[in-house]
Design an enzyme around this catalytic site. Structure first.
Site, PDB file in Angstrom:
ATOM      1  N   GLU A   3       4.215 -12.791 -38.073  1.00  0.00           N
ATOM      2  CA  GLU A   3       4.161 -14.109 -38.704  1.00  0.00           C
ATOM      3  C   GLU A   3       3.598 -15.146 -37.753  1.00  0.00           C
ATOM      4  O   GLU A   3       2.866 -16.049 -38.161  1.00  0.00           O
ATOM      5  CB  GLU A   3       5.576 -14.512 -39.160  1.00  0.00           C
ATOM      6  CG  GLU A   3       5.619 -15.758 -40.027  1.00  0.00           C
ATOM      7  CD  GLU A   3       5.831 -17.052 -39.251  1.00  0.00           C
ATOM      8  OE1 GLU A   3       5.809 -18.133 -39.863  1.00  0.00           O
ATOM      9  OE2 GLU A   3       6.027 -16.989 -38.014  1.00  0.00           O
ATOM     10  N   ASP A  10       8.869 -10.652 -35.719  1.00  0.00           N
ATOM     11  CA  ASP A  10       8.289 -11.012 -34.424  1.00  0.00           C
ATOM     12  C   ASP A  10       8.801 -12.372 -33.945  1.00  0.00           C
ATOM     13  O   ASP A  10       9.325 -13.173 -34.718  1.00  0.00           O
ATOM     14  CB  ASP A  10       6.763 -11.035 -34.489  1.00  0.00           C
ATOM     15  CG  ASP A  10       6.229 -12.037 -35.505  1.00  0.00           C
ATOM     16  OD1 ASP A  10       6.783 -12.115 -36.623  1.00  0.00           O
ATOM     17  OD2 ASP A  10       5.262 -12.757 -35.190  1.00  0.00           O
TER      18      ASP A  10
END
Length: 488
Positions: free
Chosen positions: A147, A80
């Protein structure tokens, strides 16, 4: 969008994979497309590819002939990226790929975050998985999700799935730094309702704006003392409420918890008999703030604009409590490490304030490499907000990563860095949240290290990746894989 100039950069293997990845929308918590992309990538290479129950993707590649007796290595990065854009940039992160360009030694994106955090790490691993010429031990490529907004991928990875002995985390943002520790964090959310009252006749509406701040990573950049749009807006509102009859209709400041807020907007009403004095006072306050930040925030803009008077504003008693609580809430560095020079131990970012229609929500991210200090600051913030009538929730708590200066893989990286660059690397812990601490909970015997290419301005539209550093880092990675210790 044509990113051919990016694909022509050296090392081409790395930049081509980065361009492929950046064509896939991949906001945190919306990683379905990039998960599918990564699974297709692994399967098309004929490699064992699995998705765990939370969405992490693991791809396994056997060792090349020369390194079959070496320890297995886990190469890890997160899929991400932080989605931030300038207010005047038209861009849909859910549907568009990142529009990149070359600016001297830097790769940038047009008006948005670049995704080099942690896309260059992901691209590195992809390039190695695809290569038929790079020597390496057996590799487990671990691509984690989410994350940036909770580390739920790392938290959800169960023990026993990974077989590797050594973990290379490719999420450090200075190419001369080897990371051996990081901060943990906790999300703090304060919410409350407030009474609204009708605006009396004779009031004038104003839109108040704070913009042009640099923003940046709320961990790595917090030590720089950059402007926080939420705190600056609250300062302006507090000063105005102290001297004039104003009412607040709405505040909308900041965005993601891990990004220092760059912009804030508020709608207020002012007594028409005080307009001239209010505008003069605003100009004086704005001038003072500009003076304080002139060397750090050259593009800071503070402005007011007359608009139609709003229909409702916050009750004055509630307004006073809210403004005072935000003023009192700590933002920035709370404590420096007494053990490691220049390391922020504990900090808080007042990241998001949204106030409208009788409800207010304040989002913070508190970080620390020492759990007791993190708890202390969380208690401080909780006390401030509860005194002002807020309900406070703590969530997403994740551990730090304690440094191990006797790490065998650290010795390998230090030796290799000196051989390649004729100088010592900077071995350090960082104030960002890396996934190593979380992964270490279920894999306590795994030897972990973090490194990466130079990236500046992460989590902001000024994010940029150094081209020369990417080449230096790529060469480093290739040599590290050749020098992994033998399995016992």
């Amino acid at each position: 969008m044509d990113n051919q100039e990016i694909r022509n950069l050296e090392p081409k293997a790395l930049w081509n994979k980065f361009a492929d990845l950046n064509a896939v929308p991949r906001p945190s918590k919306k990683e379905d497309r990039v998960i599918a992309f990564m699974k297709d990538f692994g399967k098309n290479l004929g490699l064992e590819t699995i998705e765990d129950e939370v969405g992490n993707v693991i791809i396994r590649k056997p060792a090349t002939v020369e390194h079959k007796d070496k320890k297995m290595v886990v190469m890890q990065s997160h899929l991400d990226m932080v989605h931030q854009k300038n207010n005047d940039t038209e861009f849909d992160f859910d549907t568009q790929g990142i529009d990149m360009y070359v600016d001297g030694d830097w790769v940038r994106a047009r008006g948005t975050t670049l995704g080099a955090d942690n896309g260059l790490g992901v691209a590195t691993i992809m390039a190695i998985l695809e290569s038929n010429t790079i020597e390496h031990p057996a590799i487990e490529a671990l691509f984690t999700i989410d994350e940036e907004t909770g580390m739920t991928g790392a938290m959800g990875l169960k023990g026993g799935i990974l077989k590797g002995d050594i973990l290379l985390n490719l999420d450090t943002e200075e190419d001369d730094e080897i990371g051996v520790g990081c901060a943990g964090g906790v999300d703090i959310t304060a919410t409350r309702s407030y009474n609204e009252v009708s605006v009396e006749k004779g009031m004038v509406g104003y839109e108040m704006t704070v913009k042009g701040l640099q923003g940046g990573h709320s961990g790595m950049d917090i030590i720089r003392g950059l402007g926080n749009a939420n705190k600056i807006m609250n300062r302006l509102l507090y000063n105005a409420s102290t001297n004039f009859d104003i009412g607040i209709t709405s505040i909308d400041g900041g965005s993601l918890r891990n990004a220092i807020p760059r912009e804030s907007n508020a709608i207020i009403s002012v007594d028409e008999n005080q307009v001239a004095a209010f505008e003069a006072d605003f100009t004086d306050n704005a001038s003072a703030i500009h003076g304080e930040y002139k060397t750090l925030e050259e593009k800071l803009e503070l402005s007011i604009k007359k608009i139609d008077a709003p229909e409702k504003v916050m009750d004055l008693e509630d307004q006073e409590k809210v403004l005072k609580s935000i003023y009192a809430a700590h933002n920035g560095v709370y404590r420096m490490s007494p053990d490691i020079d220049d390391l922020v131990e504990t900090s808080n970012n007042i990241a998001r304030i949204i106030l409208k229609e009788g409800k207010i929500k304040i989002g913070c991210l508190t970080r620390s490499s020492v759990d007791s200090s993190k708890d202390d600051l969380a208690n401080t913030l909780t006390a401030v907000f509860e005194l002002a009538g807020f309900d406070v929730e703590l969530s997403g708590d994740y551990p730090g990563w304690a440094p191990n200066m006797d790490s065998p893989i650290l010795k390998v990286l230090e030796k290799m860095y000196i051989e390649i660059n004729n100088q010592k690397p900077h071995v350090a812990a960082c104030h960002a949240g890396l996934e190593c601490g979380i992964l270490g909970k279920n894999y306590p015997e795994m030897d972990m290290i973090s490194f990466g290419p130079t990236i500046k301005g992460a989590h902001s539209p000024d994010e940029r990746a150094s081209i020369s550093s990417a080449q230096k880092y790529w060469d480093f990675v290739i040599e590290i894989l050749k020098d992994i210790p033998k399995a016992s």
